[in-house]
Each structure stands twice: as C-alpha cells, then as structure tokens.
Scaffold this active site. Structure first.
Site, PDB file in Angstrom:
ATOM      1  N   ARG A  16      43.813  46.196  34.288  1.00 17.72           N
ATOM      2  CA  ARG A  16      44.272  44.889  33.815  1.00 17.72           C
ATOM      3  C   ARG A  16      43.923  44.688  32.353  1.00 17.72           C
ATOM      4  O   ARG A  16      42.806  44.998  31.935  1.00 17.72           O
ATOM      5  CB  ARG A  16      43.601  43.790  34.648  1.00 17.72           C
ATOM      6  CG  ARG A  16      44.357  42.485  34.638  1.00 17.72           C
ATOM      7  CD  ARG A  16      43.605  41.402  35.380  1.00 17.72           C
ATOM      8  NE  ARG A  16      43.132  41.795  36.700  1.00 17.72           N
ATOM      9  CZ  ARG A  16      42.197  41.126  37.366  1.00 17.72           C
ATOM     10  NH1 ARG A  16      41.618  40.070  36.818  1.00 17.72           N
ATOM     11  NH2 ARG A  16      41.822  41.513  38.557  1.00 17.72           N
ATOM     12  N   SER A 105      48.115  38.766  38.562  1.00 17.48           N
ATOM     13  CA  SER A 105      47.481  37.940  39.590  1.00 17.48           C
ATOM     14  C   SER A 105      47.321  36.495  39.129  1.00 17.48           C
ATOM     15  O   SER A 105      48.295  35.838  38.805  1.00 17.48           O
ATOM     16  CB  SER A 105      46.139  38.562  39.994  1.00 17.48           C
ATOM     17  OG  SER A 105      45.604  37.872  41.087  1.00 17.48           O
ATOM     18  N   HIS A 106      46.074  36.012  39.052  1.00 16.90           N
ATOM     19  CA  HIS A 106      45.851  34.602  38.665  1.00 16.90           C
ATOM     20  C   HIS A 106      45.313  34.507  37.238  1.00 16.90           C
ATOM     21  O   HIS A 106      44.800  33.465  36.842  1.00 16.90           O
ATOM     22  CB  HIS A 106      44.877  33.943  39.640  1.00 16.90           C
ATOM     23  CG  HIS A 106      43.535  34.612  39.672  1.00 16.90           C
ATOM     24  ND1 HIS A 106      43.347  35.806  40.316  1.00 16.90           N
ATOM     25  CD2 HIS A 106      42.342  34.292  39.122  1.00 16.90           C
ATOM     26  CE1 HIS A 106      42.087  36.184  40.163  1.00 16.90           C
ATOM     27  NE2 HIS A 106      41.460  35.283  39.442  1.00 16.90           N
ATOM     28  N   LYS A 115      48.054  46.931  40.551  1.00 14.63           N
ATOM     29  CA  LYS A 115      47.292  47.099  41.793  1.00 14.63           C
ATOM     30  C   LYS A 115      47.921  48.281  42.523  1.00 14.63           C
ATOM     31  O   LYS A 115      49.147  48.378  42.615  1.00 14.63           O
ATOM     32  CB  LYS A 115      47.385  45.844  42.668  1.00 14.63           C
ATOM     33  CG  LYS A 115      46.587  44.669  42.127  1.00 14.63           C
ATOM     34  CD  LYS A 115      46.677  43.442  43.023  1.00 14.63           C
ATOM     35  CE  LYS A 115      45.861  42.292  42.426  1.00 14.63           C
ATOM     36  NZ  LYS A 115      46.083  41.021  43.140  1.00 14.63           N
ATOM     37  N   ASP A 244      48.441  32.093  45.009  1.00 10.38           N
ATOM     38  CA  ASP A 244      48.133  32.507  43.641  1.00 10.38           C
ATOM     39  C   ASP A 244      49.387  33.161  43.037  1.00 10.38           C
ATOM     40  O   ASP A 244      50.444  33.219  43.674  1.00 10.38           O
ATOM     41  CB  ASP A 244      46.912  33.430  43.600  1.00 10.38           C
ATOM     42  CG  ASP A 244      47.180  34.812  44.175  1.00 10.38           C
ATOM     43  OD1 ASP A 244      48.164  34.977  44.930  1.00 10.38           O
ATOM     44  OD2 ASP A 244      46.406  35.739  43.872  1.00 10.38           O
ATOM     45  N   ASP A 246      50.475  36.106  42.510  1.00  9.77           N
ATOM     46  CA  ASP A 246      51.191  37.233  43.123  1.00  9.77           C
ATOM     47  C   ASP A 246      51.185  37.195  44.645  1.00  9.77           C
ATOM     48  O   ASP A 246      51.547  38.165  45.303  1.00  9.77           O
ATOM     49  CB  ASP A 246      50.650  38.571  42.593  1.00  9.77           C
ATOM     50  CG  ASP A 246      49.218  38.860  43.028  1.00  9.77           C
ATOM     51  OD1 ASP A 246      48.453  37.898  43.219  1.00  9.77           O
ATOM     52  OD2 ASP A 246      48.856  40.043  43.161  1.00  9.77           O
ATOM     53  N   ASP A 248      48.886  37.083  47.075  1.00  5.37           N
ATOM     54  CA  ASP A 248      47.967  37.751  48.009  1.00  5.37           C
ATOM     55  C   ASP A 248      46.735  36.902  48.334  1.00  5.37           C
ATOM     56  O   ASP A 248      45.911  37.281  49.146  1.00  5.37           O
ATOM     57  CB  ASP A 248      47.556  39.154  47.519  1.00  5.37           C
ATOM     58  CG  ASP A 248      46.828  39.153  46.175  1.00  5.37           C
ATOM     59  OD1 ASP A 248      46.583  38.067  45.619  1.00  5.37           O
ATOM     60  OD2 ASP A 248      46.526  40.252  45.673  1.00  5.37           O
ATOM     61  N   ARG A 249      46.617  35.712  47.696  1.00  7.79           N
ATOM     62  CA  ARG A 249      45.482  34.818  48.015  1.00  7.79           C
ATOM     63  C   ARG A 249      46.014  33.445  48.406  1.00  7.79           C
ATOM     64  O   ARG A 249      46.901  32.904  47.755  1.00  7.79           O
ATOM     65  CB  ARG A 249      44.537  34.689  46.812  1.00  7.79           C
ATOM     66  CG  ARG A 249      43.881  36.026  46.471  1.00  7.79           C
ATOM     67  CD  ARG A 249      42.787  35.871  45.438  1.00  7.79           C
ATOM     68  NE  ARG A 249      43.251  35.174  44.270  1.00  7.79           N
ATOM     69  CZ  ARG A 249      42.610  34.139  43.705  1.00  7.79           C
ATOM     70  NH1 ARG A 249      41.494  33.698  44.209  1.00  7.79           N
ATOM     71  NH2 ARG A 249      43.099  33.572  42.633  1.00  7.79           N
ATOM     72  N   HIS A 331      41.527  35.854  49.812  1.00  5.89           N
ATOM     73  CA  HIS A 331      42.143  37.068  50.370  1.00  5.89           C
ATOM     74  C   HIS A 331      41.831  37.058  51.867  1.00  5.89           C
ATOM     75  O   HIS A 331      40.665  36.984  52.252  1.00  5.89           O
ATOM     76  CB  HIS A 331      41.512  38.337  49.773  1.00  5.89           C
ATOM     77  CG  HIS A 331      41.854  38.597  48.338  1.00  5.89           C
ATOM     78  ND1 HIS A 331      43.053  39.168  47.952  1.00  5.89           N
ATOM     79  CD2 HIS A 331      41.156  38.394  47.200  1.00  5.89           C
ATOM     80  CE1 HIS A 331      43.074  39.301  46.627  1.00  5.89           C
ATOM     81  NE2 HIS A 331      41.931  38.836  46.146  1.00  5.89           N
TER      82      HIS A 331
END
Length: 469
Positions: A16, A105-106, A115, A244, A246, A248-249, A331
């Site tokens: 990242r 992501s966030h 990822k 979030d 993407d 995934d959370r 998650h």
C-alpha cells in the site's frame, strides 16, 4: 530488468502506498511480474484481478495485468467490485490459482494498494518481502499469458443469498433495513443484492466515487455512521449496515442508533451458529471484549483469542477448522456454509439470518449484551525501533501475572484482572502502540488505564497524542 519498490509500501498484510509518491504504474507492473513468477514456480498459472472505485485503480489494474501476462500467467479480469468479489472469484473456481485486488481499503483517496491470495491462502508477511526480493533481483519468468474478462457479479450475489436458505420467509419479510455503501466499491453488488431480498430496504451512497463525497468509508469510526443513524431514525428501521471502501469490513447500528461493534456482532453470529454447530471453535482478536469470550463459552462454543490482522486470523481458522472468526475492525469470516474470507455484504445477510433464526430483533440482541465500559482503541506514535522492544519489556516485568491477574502474550500484552482487562500491542503496519481497556465500572477503567500508563512510564514512554489510522 529489475525493479526496486519504495520500502514503505511492502507492508505486513498488503502492499500500500501514496499514488504519485510511493506507488506508480511501474510498481504495479513489477508486482504482476513478481507475483506471476512466484505463482508459476509454485505450479499455478491463472490469476483473477479486480479493483476498487478509486480514481487511480484502473491505471494500476492495467499495469498489473500487463506484468502478470508478461510472466506467463493467464489473467481473468473481473473488473470493478468489492474485495470479497475477487476472493469469491478465486475461491469458487478450480481454474484460478491466485487473486489480486487493487484497493486502498479505508485509506484516504490518494492511497492505493494490493491485497493478494496465493493458491487459496492469504499472501502476507514473509510472502510480501519475498516478492520485493524477486523484483529487486529481476528474477522473473517470461511468457505471454492470455487475458480474459469475466462478469461474476450476478453469480456472486446469487451465492451470497444462500445465507438466507431455510429461514422463515415471514420473519425476513418483516425486516426494515438501512444500508450505507459509503460511495465504495460494494455499491453495485449491494444494489443487486437488495433487489432480491425480502423486506424493506433503504440505500445510501451506492454510486461508486473514489473522492468519497459524503463521508469517509470507515465504519469503525462512529462519526462516519451519522448518515446511517439519521436514516434508521427517520424511517424507523430495525437496523443499519455500513461498509468500508472495498466491502470487506462491516459496521452496524441497531434500531436505536447504537453502534454494534465488531466483537458485539460476533456475539450475535456466534449465538446463531452455535445453535447449529455446538462445540465450534470461534476466534476473535486480542482487542475483543471479555463479554464475547464469555458469550461463546455460555453458548457451548470454544473461544480462541488470536492475533489482530485479517491474514493472521484467516490462517488460524484454517489451522483450527473454525467456522467463524472476527476482529474488532469489522472483518468477519464465515467458513460454515461460506468460504472463510471476510465479506461485509455476506455478513449483512448473516445478521438478518441470525435475527430471524434467534427470533429476536437486532435491537433486542444488542440490549441483551452486558454493559461493559471500554475505552476506544488508543493509538499513539512510538519510534519504530522502540515499539516491539517496549512491549517485550512490559512482558518481562509482568511475567506470568500474580494473584488473580492473568497475562496473555498472544499479540502484545493483554492483562486480565477480576474487574476488567487492558491491552498494549505494537501495530504491524504503523509506528504506533495500541492500547485499550475494559472494566465493570468507570473506576475499574481508570485503574486499568493507570496500569497501562505505569508500564509505559517504566519503559520511558507516555500515552501521547493519539495517532490517526
């Protein structure tokens, strides 16, 4: 030919960086060449690639795909979507050997990253360092892989709907739910999913916009749930779910606007699951409330406290055969009737399912939880060279604990006392220490915080200004 990355982008769980500063198209191309070469040497040949809604994502995707194909890997491009859709593409097809999702992501809009999944397991830690070494040495395989496009959105949505199989349709039809996609990559899948759900549904910010014009897409920060709270209150809904950037959370609130934190969601999921799978092992990270571990035991499950980090939790699930795990960060991993990856859209459906199966509203389930008093997660800057050393010093001073005090060093130091617990751990991704305390009363929390401060002082540190994410 070889390529050297800015060392700051090769992180513990992903790669990242900041676009135009530490991360560019050449980096993405080199990641493709290196990952593709590593996969081919391990006997694989096909990689699924997806990307989130950030402005820089299409540019990185183009370069990544070039690099993968040049290493001789065949690429299946699934296009823009949530990270779990990429995980689904990798997990549900025997033809796919690895997967890469381009996502920030966030993080703020100018960040982006990657990822990765490698032959069905998370690709992290040592793997990412090895990828850097392969790239720096230019130790790449050559070839001309094929590139194909695959639209899996409808297949993915249909597969998620199986979460509601066998559930009383009347219970589901009576539900009223708010959903906030936060202008993140989950928007399109959410629209398709909700169109096929029983009940009444209200959507916010499903249009993908990498500038995040409405609020930042991190549902673990309560301020970002203000729009969802207003929607739930205004339309008198049963509960609300937020994602979030993407997908995934998960974040959630009940019908009264109270936040249901990651460990509290896990309490609901665990109670539902243990009704069907008694004695199951359920994993949570070291930041989770004691109430969760007690709740799992009370309902006949076997709780395991493990290290924070989605890759670490997924690995522990495989090792223990656990059907359910989760983290404070939102998650949640279901491996009972799903694939064991973190999918916030699927977790939203499982919240509906749990409420229907347990015969209680989400608000009731939230109200039934013990009223623990806990601090938010406190993060403060510590010099990189000191952060792990300081934790080791605390461990040595506390030893194995004294009368009535239990010391757990799974991930940092978690000290349990008769009236609560406190945690001090080093972040794997930043130069910060993380602290948290939870007690039966305000007085207990004050006493526990004093213990944290005392340990820090003994190591020449203090709980300074909280560092952001």
């Amino acid at each position: 030919m070889s390529h050297t990355f800015d060392p700051t982008i090769l992180r513990e769980y992903d790669i990242r960086g900041v676009i135009g500063e530490t991360l560019e198209a050449d980096d993405a191309r080199a990641i493709g060449r290196s990952f593709g070469s590593m996969l081919r040497r391990a006997g694989g040949s096909t990689v699924a690639v997806g990307y989130d809604g950030r402005v820089s994502s299409p540019m990185l995707e183009h370069a990544l795909v070039e690099g993968l194909a040049a290493s001789g890997c065949n690429v299946v491009r699934i296009g823009m979507g949530a990270t779990p859709m990429l995980y689904f593409a990798e997990a549900s097809s025997e033809q796919v050997d690895g997967g890469i999702q381009i996502t920030g992501s966030h993080n703020p809009p100018n960040y982006n990253g990657f990822k990765m999944v490698f032959q069905g397991r998370p690709f992290f830690g040592r793997d990412i360092q090895d990828l850097g070494a392969v790239s720096a040495a230019g130790d790449w395989m050559d070839g001309t892989g094929s590139i194909a496009d695959l639209d899996i959105l409808d297949t993915y949505v249909t597969r998620m709907l199986a979460a509601l199989d066998g559930i009383d349709g009347e219970a589901l039809a009576g539900m009223k739910i708010g959903w906030d996609a936060g202008n993140g990559a989950a928007g399109p899948a959410l629209e398709k999913l909700v169109a096929r759900l029983p009940g009444e549904h209200h959507l916010l910010f499903t249009e993908v916009d990498g500038h995040f014009p409405n609020h930042h897409p991190d549902p673990t920060v309560e301020a970002n749930l203000a729009d969802l709270k207003a929607l739930v209150a205004g339309k008198n809904l049963d509960f609300g779910v937020a994602f979030d950037g993407d997908g995934d959370r998960i974040g959630a609130i009940d019908g009264e606007g109270r936040v249901i934190w990651g460990d509290q969601l896990l309490m609901i999921y665990a109670e539902d699951l243990l009704g069907r799978l008694p004695n199951a092992t359920i994993i949570a990270d070291v930041k989770a409330s004691r109430a969760l571990f007690d709740h799992v035991e009370k309902h006949g499950g076997s709780p395991v406290m493990w290290k924070t980090g989605h890759s670490l939790i997924k690995s522990k699930m495989k090792e223990t055969g656990s059907p359910l795990a989760g983290e404070m960060s939102g998650h949640v991993f279901f491996a009972d009737t799903y694939y064991g990856f973190d999918d916030a859209l699927y977790a939203g459906l499982r919240l509906m399912a749990a409420s229907a199966r347990l015969g209680k509203s989400v608000t009731q389930l939230r109200s039934d939880m013990p009223q623990m008093i806990n601090t938010p997660e406190m993060r403060f800057q510590v010099d990189e060279s000191r952060k792990f050393a300081a934790i080791d010093e605390v461990k040595q001073r506390l030893g194995s604990g004294a009368d009535g005090v239990e010391v757990n060093d799974t991930d940092g130091v978690r000290v349990t006392t008769p009236d609560g617990w406190w945690l001090l751990r080093a972040s794997n991704t930043q130069d910060v220490l993380v602290a948290r305390a939870e007690g039966d009363s305000e007085k207990a929390v004050e006493r526990l915080m004093a213990q944290i401060d005392e340990q820090l002082a003994l190591s020449g540190l203090e709980r300074g200004e909280s560092a952001g994410h």
